[in-house]
Design an enzyme around this catalytic site. Structure first.
Site, PDB file in Angstrom:
ATOM      1  N   GLU A   1      71.669  -8.280  50.440  1.00 64.77           N
ATOM      2  CA  GLU A   1      70.778  -9.059  49.578  1.00 64.77           C
ATOM      3  C   GLU A   1      69.740  -8.152  48.929  1.00 64.77           C
ATOM      4  O   GLU A   1      69.430  -8.300  47.745  1.00 64.77           O
ATOM      5  CB  GLU A   1      70.050 -10.147  50.385  1.00 64.77           C
ATOM      6  CG  GLU A   1      70.955 -11.062  51.151  1.00 64.77           C
ATOM      7  CD  GLU A   1      71.209 -10.621  52.590  1.00 64.77           C
ATOM      8  OE1 GLU A   1      71.181 -11.490  53.479  1.00 64.77           O
ATOM      9  OE2 GLU A   1      71.435  -9.423  52.824  1.00 64.77           O
TER      10      GLU A   1
ATOM     11  N   CYS B   1      68.594 -12.412  56.953  1.00 66.94           N
ATOM     12  CA  CYS B   1      67.588 -12.183  57.995  1.00 66.94           C
ATOM     13  C   CYS B   1      66.238 -12.631  57.451  1.00 66.94           C
ATOM     14  O   CYS B   1      66.123 -13.012  56.284  1.00 66.94           O
ATOM     15  CB  CYS B   1      67.556 -10.701  58.380  1.00 66.94           C
ATOM     16  SG  CYS B   1      66.833  -9.631  57.109  1.00 66.94           S
TER      17      CYS B   1
ATOM     18  N   CYS C   1      65.110 -10.544  54.325  1.00 72.38           N
ATOM     19  CA  CYS C   1      65.870 -10.909  53.125  1.00 72.38           C
ATOM     20  C   CYS C   1      65.521 -12.317  52.653  1.00 72.38           C
ATOM     21  O   CYS C   1      65.457 -12.568  51.450  1.00 72.38           O
ATOM     22  CB  CYS C   1      67.362 -10.769  53.375  1.00 72.38           C
ATOM     23  SG  CYS C   1      67.870  -9.032  53.542  1.00 72.38           S
TER      24      CYS C   1
ATOM     25  N   HIS D   1      70.017  -4.067  53.408  1.00 70.67           N
ATOM     26  CA  HIS D   1      70.913  -5.214  53.495  1.00 70.67           C
ATOM     27  C   HIS D   1      71.520  -5.520  52.129  1.00 70.67           C
ATOM     28  O   HIS D   1      70.983  -5.135  51.083  1.00 70.67           O
ATOM     29  CB  HIS D   1      70.158  -6.421  54.030  1.00 70.67           C
ATOM     30  CG  HIS D   1      69.835  -6.305  55.481  1.00 70.67           C
ATOM     31  ND1 HIS D   1      69.253  -7.326  56.187  1.00 70.67           N
ATOM     32  CD2 HIS D   1      70.040  -5.296  56.362  1.00 70.67           C
ATOM     33  CE1 HIS D   1      69.109  -6.947  57.443  1.00 70.67           C
ATOM     34  NE2 HIS D   1      69.565  -5.715  57.570  1.00 70.67           N
TER      35      HIS D   1
END
Length: 170
Positions: free
Chosen positions: A88, A114, A117, A86
């Site tokens: 992040e 999510c 993260c 992801h």
């Protein structure tokens, strides 16, 4: 002496860094959703990240498509099947690789984090999250609430939502 008639119509710092996150998302290799992240500390960009396959590995498009799409996995579920990291995660990893502290910083993300993260953001010591678009991950919301994480929603210009504090000093 300052000009009393001067009107500063520049974008706010939050808008400025969110635009950087939007631009960063354009490097995404994900076939489902383009996400960008920018980590900022003291109004300086520390790291950026976008969602995509690990360094040097093939992207889903090069492998014939997204496995989660082929399996009809709903958005936000079964992250372990995803080939990509992801945005992040990539931003946090970039800061670590460069030896840059992000503690007490802000992360600007084009989509809400999510659960995985969210936990990384908390453990990395980031103190504030600025998000452009929502993402329905109840675990992430619960974890971030428990951590008393400061979260601000910054919608696309002209698309204000009730979640945005319009009186906040940007």
């Amino acid at each position: 002496m300052a000009d009393r008639g001067y009107i500063d119509n520049r974008m706010s710092w939050d808008e400025y860094f969110m635009e950087m996150a939007e631009l960063t998302s354009q490097r995404s290799t994900c076939l489902r959703r383009r996400v960008g992240a920018v980590i900022v500390k003291d109004k300086h960009v520390i790291a950026t990240g976008y969602n995509g396959a690990p360094k040097g590995l093939k992207h889903c498009a090069e492998l014939g498509g997204c496995l989660r799409e082929k399996l009809h996995v709903p958005s936000g579920q079964r992250h372990e099947l995803c080939r990509a990291l992801h945005a992040e995660q990539n931003a946090i990893i970039q800061a670590a690789t460069l030896g840059q502290s992000i503690e007490d910083g802000t992360i600007y993300i084009t989509n809400s984090p999510c659960g995985i993260c969210a936990k990384m953001i908390i453990n990395a010591g980031l103190k504030r999250i600025v998000v452009r678009d929502g993402y329905s991950d109840e675990l992430a919301k619960e974890i971030l609430d428990e951590a008393e994480m400061e979260i601000e929603y910054l919608p696309h210009p002209g698309h204000e939502t009730e979640e945005v504090d319009h009186n906040a000093d940007h």
